[in-house]
Design an enzyme around this catalytic site. Structure first.
Site, PDB file in Angstrom:
ATOM      1  N   GLY A 249       3.191   8.870 -10.708  1.00  0.00           N
ATOM      2  CA  GLY A 249       2.201   9.922 -10.502  1.00  0.00           C
ATOM      3  C   GLY A 249       1.726  10.607 -11.759  1.00  0.00           C
ATOM      4  N   GLU A 291       8.454   5.203 -11.598  1.00  0.00           N
ATOM      5  CA  GLU A 291       7.592   4.232 -10.919  1.00  0.00           C
ATOM      6  C   GLU A 291       6.119   4.449 -11.276  1.00  0.00           C
ATOM      7  OE1 GLU A 291      10.221   3.903  -6.817  1.00  0.00           O
ATOM      8  OE2 GLU A 291       8.547   5.311  -6.914  1.00  0.00           O
ATOM      9  N   PRO A 292       5.776   4.288 -12.534  1.00  0.00           N
ATOM     10  CA  PRO A 292       4.376   4.503 -12.912  1.00  0.00           C
ATOM     11  C   PRO A 292       3.485   3.339 -12.482  1.00  0.00           C
ATOM     12  CG  PRO A 292       5.647   3.771 -14.809  1.00  0.00           C
ATOM     13  CD  PRO A 292       6.610   3.871 -13.667  1.00  0.00           C
ATOM     14  N   TYR A 335     -12.376   9.354  -2.543  1.00  0.00           N
ATOM     15  CA  TYR A 335     -11.903  10.712  -2.814  1.00  0.00           C
ATOM     16  C   TYR A 335     -12.552  11.374  -4.026  1.00  0.00           C
ATOM     17  CZ  TYR A 335      -8.007   7.530  -4.244  1.00  0.00           C
ATOM     18  OH  TYR A 335      -7.239   6.485  -4.680  1.00  0.00           O
ATOM     19  N   CYS A 362     -24.578  -0.587   0.933  1.00  0.00           N
ATOM     20  CA  CYS A 362     -25.392   0.165   1.883  1.00  0.00           C
ATOM     21  C   CYS A 362     -24.646   1.377   2.416  1.00  0.00           C
ATOM     22  CB  CYS A 362     -25.829  -0.749   3.016  1.00  0.00           C
ATOM     23  SG  CYS A 362     -26.855  -2.079   2.402  1.00  0.00           S
ATOM     24  N   GLU A 363     -24.392   2.303   1.548  1.00  0.00           N
ATOM     25  CA  GLU A 363     -23.745   3.573   1.861  1.00  0.00           C
ATOM     26  C   GLU A 363     -24.315   4.601   0.899  1.00  0.00           C
ATOM     27  OE1 GLU A 363     -21.301   4.808   3.826  1.00  0.00           O
ATOM     28  OE2 GLU A 363     -20.981   2.928   4.932  1.00  0.00           O
TER      29      GLU A 363
HETATM   30  C1  LIG Z   1       1.800   5.025  -5.501  1.00  0.00           C
HETATM   31  C2  LIG Z   1       3.229   5.243  -5.830  1.00  0.00           C
HETATM   32  C3  LIG Z   1       3.647   5.228  -7.151  1.00  0.00           C
HETATM   33  C4  LIG Z   1       2.695   5.121  -8.305  1.00  0.00           C
HETATM   34  O1  LIG Z   1       1.885   6.216  -8.434  1.00  0.00           O
HETATM   35  P1  LIG Z   1       0.909   6.337  -9.718  1.00  0.00           P
HETATM   36  O2  LIG Z   1       0.156   7.579  -9.484  1.00  0.00           O
HETATM   37  O3  LIG Z   1       0.037   5.127  -9.701  1.00  0.00           O
HETATM   38  O4  LIG Z   1       1.771   6.381 -10.920  1.00  0.00           O
HETATM   39  C5  LIG Z   1       4.997   5.337  -7.405  1.00  0.00           C
HETATM   40  N1  LIG Z   1       5.899   5.470  -6.399  1.00  0.00           N
HETATM   41  C6  LIG Z   1       5.519   5.496  -5.111  1.00  0.00           C
HETATM   42  C7  LIG Z   1       6.539   5.627  -4.069  1.00  0.00           C
HETATM   43  C8  LIG Z   1       4.178   5.390  -4.776  1.00  0.00           C
HETATM   44  O5  LIG Z   1       3.806   5.452  -3.498  1.00  0.00           O
END
Ligand SMILES: *Cc1c(COP(=O)(O)O)cnc(C)c1O
Length: 434
Positions: A249, A291-292, A335, A362-363
């Protein structure tokens, strides 16, 4: 010039280059719309994350969140850079295996994994199943019984954080479809059930507080809470997590008004928080997993389009149309995501107008950029939209039967096609005539 472009990205012809390759040559050779990845940028971000862990002397894993951009080439690249993989479906497991990623490097996420998907995960000895809910604990126990197997698991917790981002990207707050709520005691109930299962080996706990987050405080609070949960559960159940996974995130810059810190600086703050809190709570230092997704592939991606028609009505901001749009990047329509672009054939040219960059779908909502300064342009010019590498191709579709674009990797002056452009024939291949 756009501050995202470095001066050495302009060649002697005055064109934008990516990875040492002229974007006009890329457009010519592979056609547009085209998605281009600067491989050196992807590698460099992975290395920056790894360095933070090395510098802080903690065990770690960089778990690439596959969904941000998935392709065989990306799996191969991240695998070579020693990443683990966050996968969320049988399809992602299948693709990762096809690219040569060992099952043990995959972490299986998702809030509604099917029995067939769990069986697949067990069959391929995935590194861990990220348990998300009580139904899944039962389902996995049943699968493991039936297959007479064991597997590593982690528990996904919602620590109750509302991170500073838009509501589409919040996942760590109490009211979320993901994970076990801790405040109400469900996290602890899940822990008891998992510890009770002889077939599940609990290796750690996880949280993911959201996406495109700019404020490091949310991560620090989450990290602190995770250590607190672990310390409580060590006292009560003698459970010591080997791993605390703090999710992804980390926010990136899309437009001028975005001012994120470097992705690895988020991680440094998280690591230091966990270290100090673990010492305070007398918890053995766990490995830290991140988890990037976006931060690894987002800034490395460029979408190249050919400019076609324009619509100019007095008193109204002009529309400049490109040959792609929401089919290759749905984020603006989905979004209101914002992007910046440069004229690839002359990124240094002085802007003389503010336009809307419109897609060809077409939106009415298919507007890629609402306010883009541009020099004088003509049909046939190439537009490069910047920082498109995350959640672009992975959400691509062939709405209006526009084929999905090709994807190219560039590095050291060389380009390589990694996903070929969809053909008209590809688009009807699943169809059956009456
Ligand atoms: C989507 C997600 C990520 C990655 O998020 P990013 O914003 O792309 O870094 C990591 N962990 C989980 C559980 C996710 O759902």
């Amino acid at each position: 010039m756009n501050e995202q472009i470095s001066s050495n990205q302009i060649n002697s012809a005055g064109h934008l280059t990516i990875g040492g390759v002229d974007t006009l040559e890329l457009a010519q050779r592979y056609g547009t719309p085209l998605i281009v990845y600067d491989v050196a940028k992807i590698k460099s971000q992975i290395h920056h994350f790894q360095k933070v862990f090395r510098d802080n002397h903690v065990k770690s894993a960089v778990v690439y969140a596959t969904k941000a951009f998935e392709s065989l080439a990306m799996f191969q690249l991240a695998n070579k850079e020693h990443c683990h993989f966050d996968v969320v479906s049988g399809g992602e497991i299948y693709a990762a295996l096809a690219a040569g990623v060992p099952g043990k490097m995959m972490i299986f996420h998702g809030n509604n994994k099917s029995r067939a998907e769990l069986e697949m995960a067990v069959r391929h000895h995935l590194g861990a199943i990220m348990l998300d809910n009580f139904h899944e604990i039962d389902l996995l126990n049943s699968v493991l019984d039936q297959m007479n197997s064991k597997i590593n698991v982690m528990i996904r917790l919602t620590p109750g954080i509302t991170a500073e981002t838009n509501s589409y990207d919040q996942t760590g707050q109490v009211d979320s479809k993901f994970g076990f709520d801790v405040q109400s005691g469900q996290g602890e109930d899940a822990l008891k059930q998992v510890l009770h299962s002889p077939r599940m080996n609990l290796i750690g706990i996880h949280c993911h507080i959201g996406s495109q987050i700019f404020d490091v405080t949310g991560f620090e609070i989450a990290a602190k809470k995770m250590v607190k949960f672990a310390a409580d559960w060590k006292r009560k159940y003698n459970f010591v997590p080997k791993i605390i996974d703090v999710g992804g995130g980390f926010g990136i810059r899309y437009v001028k008004s975005d001012h994120p810190i470097a992705p690895e600086d988020f991680v440094d703050a998280i690591v230091k928080t966990i270290k100090s809190q673990a010492a305070k709570q007398h918890l053995p230092m766990p490995a830290i997993w991140i988890e990037p997704g976006r931060s690894i592939v987002g800034p490395a991606g460029y979408n190249l389009y050919t400019i076609g028609s324009s619509k100019r009505v007095p008193g109204i901001k002009p529309y400049v149309d490109v040959d792609g749009g929401m089919g290759d990047n749905i984020r603006p329509a989905l979004y209101h995501a914002k992007y910046e672009a440069v004229l690839a054939n002359d990124p240094n040219a002085k802007p003389v107008q503010n336009v809307r960059i419109a897609g060809k779908y077409c939106e009415s909502g298919d507007i890629m950029i609402q306010n883009q300064p541009l020099p004088k342009i003509k049909p046939g010019d190439i537009l490069a939209v910047l920082d498109t590498g995350a959640y672009g191709y992975s959400m691509a579709m062939d709405y209006n039967m526009n084929p999905r674009p090709a994807v190219v990797f560039v590095e050291n002056g060389k380009s390589k096609l990694v996903i070929r452009r969809e053909t008209y024939a590809d688009m009807i291949r699943l169809n059956q005539k009456l």
